[in-house]
Design an enzyme around this catalytic site. Structure first.
Site, PDB file in Angstrom:
ATOM      1  N   LYS A 159       0.702  -1.032   0.166  1.00 55.52           N
ATOM      2  CA  LYS A 159      -0.141   0.028   0.056  1.00 55.52           C
ATOM      3  C   LYS A 159       0.946   1.274  -0.031  1.00 55.52           C
ATOM      4  O   LYS A 159       1.963   1.430   0.654  1.00 55.52           O
ATOM      5  CB  LYS A 159      -0.888  -0.209   1.207  1.00 55.52           C
ATOM      6  CG  LYS A 159      -1.857  -1.133   1.211  1.00 55.52           C
ATOM      7  CD  LYS A 159      -2.913  -1.093   0.129  1.00 55.52           C
ATOM      8  CE  LYS A 159      -4.017  -1.951   0.295  1.00 55.52           C
ATOM      9  NZ  LYS A 159      -5.271  -2.101  -0.691  1.00 55.52           N
ATOM     10  N   LYS A 276     -13.843  -7.559  -8.819  1.00 53.87           N
ATOM     11  CA  LYS A 276     -14.269  -7.969  -7.187  1.00 53.87           C
ATOM     12  C   LYS A 276     -15.735  -8.575  -7.552  1.00 53.87           C
ATOM     13  O   LYS A 276     -16.702  -7.758  -7.996  1.00 53.87           O
ATOM     14  CB  LYS A 276     -14.050  -6.893  -6.201  1.00 53.87           C
ATOM     15  CG  LYS A 276     -12.701  -6.467  -6.212  1.00 53.87           C
ATOM     16  CD  LYS A 276     -12.590  -5.231  -5.480  1.00 53.87           C
ATOM     17  CE  LYS A 276     -11.080  -5.012  -5.058  1.00 53.87           C
ATOM     18  NZ  LYS A 276     -10.916  -3.776  -4.364  1.00 53.87           N
TER      19      LYS A 276
HETATM   20 MG   LIG Z   1      -6.597  -2.161  -4.998  1.00 48.78          MG
END
Ligand SMILES: [Mg+2]
Length: 370
Positions: A159, A276
Site C-alpha cells: 500500500k 471483485k
Molecule cells: Mg486495490
C-alpha cells in the site's frame, strides 16, 4: 425458494493500513441461505464495506429484503431472469452478489459439479495470489516481504500514498530481491494526476509490476496511465472505466470551440482492471466485466473486498474460468482473527472441494453470529 439472512461481524487479526488511515471497524458479512422447494440449500455472501466502498450494511439488508418476495415466488433456481428481476427491484451490487452466489451454489449442487466446471473450465489449477503489505514503516514492510517470499509468494503488493512510500518500497525490493513481482496500490490516495505521476516516477527504480488506482475516477486514471511507463490498473474505479471502456465517456464531449477537454484521454492507456465479486454483483457480473475488459484490450485481475470465505471461494471459481495472467488479490482471509478455512499454500489458493461453491463454510459464519 425461501431466503434467510444472518449478519456476522468479523474481528480483525491484522487490519490493513492503507491511504485511508482510519482503523476499520469489525467487518460485517451477510450470509444468505436459499432453500429450494425440494430442500436443496445454497449459500451466498454479501460483503459491503462502508468505510471503503460507501455501501452500508443497512443498504444491503434493505435490498435483500426487497429480493425476498421475488425469490419466494420463483419455482426453480434455474430461472435465468431471477437476478435481473432482483436488480430491477433494487440495484445494489453487494446484495445481488449474495443472490448470485447462492444461485451458482445451487446450480452446482443440482448438477453435482463444482461451479468452475459449470463455467466451462476443464481443470481447477490453484490460483496464484499476491501477498499484501500495508502502509507500515520500512523495516516492518521489509520483514513482512521477506516472510511472504519465504512462504512461497512470487508477487508482493504494498500500500502506498501514506507515509514514506519511497523508503517502504525500496526496503521491500531489497528484501525480496529482483525476481518477485512488486506492485503498489494507492487506493486513489494521491492528490491528483500530477502528484500521482511524480510519485510513480519516484518509485520507478523499484521496477514495479503495476500500480493500482493511483487516483479515483476513470478520466484521472487514464491520464496517469498515459504519462507513466508502469502499467496502471483501475480498481475502485473499474466499474466506471468499464462503463466507458475504450473511449472517453459521452458526457465529456467538448462543445465545438471549447478546446480539448482534460477528460478526453483515451482510456486505452489503462493497462488493466481489478474485478471483485462484491462490486461486480457476483460471479455472473464479474465474468461480464472480464469479457468487456478484454474486449477493450485490458488485462484482468480478480481481487477481494476483504470478503469472507464464500466470497473468496466464488472469486476462485471465477478466476479458474477467467484465468488471469497475473497473481490475484485474494489472500485476505488471514486478516480476520477467525481460523482461515482457505489457507494460502506456496503463494497459491486451492479451490474448495465439493459441488457448488464447495467447502463447509456455514460453520465458519455460525461461529461469528451476533
Ligand atoms: Mg486495490
Amino acid at each position: 425458494m425461501q431466503l434467510s439472512l444472518s449478519v456476522h461481524r468479523m474481528s480483525w487479526r491484522a487490519p490493513l493500513r492503507t491511504a485511508q488511515a482510519r482503523e476499520p471497524p469489525p467487518r460485517p458479512l451477510v450470509l444468505l441461505r436459499l432453500e429450494t422447494a425440494d430442500g436443496l440449500v445454497g449459500f451466498g455472501e454479501a460483503a459491503p464495506l462502508a468505510h471503503y466502498d460507501g455501501v452500508t450494511l443497512e443498504a444491503v439488508l434493505g435490498a435483500l429484503r426487497t429480493y425476498t418476495p421475488i425469490l419466494a415466488a420463483a419455482t426453480t433456481e434455474a430461472d435465468p431472469g431471477l437476478l435481473a428481476a432482483c436488480r430491477r427491484a433494487r440495484p445494489v451490487a453487494q446484495a445481488l452478489a449474495a443472490v448470485d452466489l447462492a444461485l451458482w451454489d445451487l446450480a452446482g449442487q443440482r448438477a453435482g459439479q463444482p461451479v468452475w466446471r459449470l463455467l466451462g473450465a476443464d481443470v481447477a489449477a490453484p490460483v496464484a495470489v499476491n501477498a499484501v503489505i500495508g502502509a507500515v514503516l520500512p523495516a516492518a514492510a521489509a520483514a513482512e516481504a521477506a516472510a511472504a517470499l519465504e512462504a512461497g509468494y512470487d508477487t508482493v503488493k504494498v500500500k502506498v500514498a501514506a507515509g514514506d512510500d519511497g523508503a517502504r518500497i525500496a526496503a521491500v525490493r531489497e528484501a525480496i530481491g529482483s525476481g518477485p513481482a512488486l506492485r503498489v496500490d494507492a487506493n486513489g490516495g494521491w492528490a491528483g494526476v500530477a502528484v500521482a505521476v511524480a510519485e510513480i516516477e519516484a518509485l520507478a527504480g523499484a521496477h514495479l509490476e503495476l500500480v493500482e488506482e493511483p487516483v479515483h475516477g476513470a478520466a484521472g486514471i487514464a491520464a496517469v496511465a498515459q504519462r507513466v511507463t508502469v502499467p496502471v490498473f483501475g480498481d475502485e474505479s473499474a466499474p466506471e472505466l468499464l462503463t466507458g471502456s475504450g473511449a472517453p465517456p459521452a458526457a465529456v464531449s467538448a462543445p465545438s470551440g471549447s478546446g480539448p477537454h482534460p477528460a478526453a484521454v483515451p482510456h486505452s492507456a489503462v493497462a488493466g482492471v481489478c474485478l471483485k465479486v462484491a462490486a461486480a454483483g457476483g460471479i455472473s457480473g464479474l465474468l461480464t466485466q472480464a469479457h468487456r475488459a478484454r474486449e477493450a484490450g485490458w488485462d484482468v485481475l480478480i481481487a477481494s473486498t476483504l470478503d469472507g470465505p464464500l466470497g473468496i471461494a466464488a472469486a476462485l471459481h471465477a478466476a479458474v474460468a477467467v484465468a488471469p495472467a497475473r497473481a490475484c488479490g485474494l489472500a485476505t482471509l488471514d486478516r480476520f482473527a477467525a481460523t482461515n478455512p482457505l489457507p494460502v499454500r506456496a503463494g497459491r489458493l486451492n479451490l474448495p472441494g465439493g459441488p457448488g461453491l464447495g467447502g463447509a463454510f456455514s460453520a465458519w459464519y455460525g461461529a461469528h453470529g451476533i
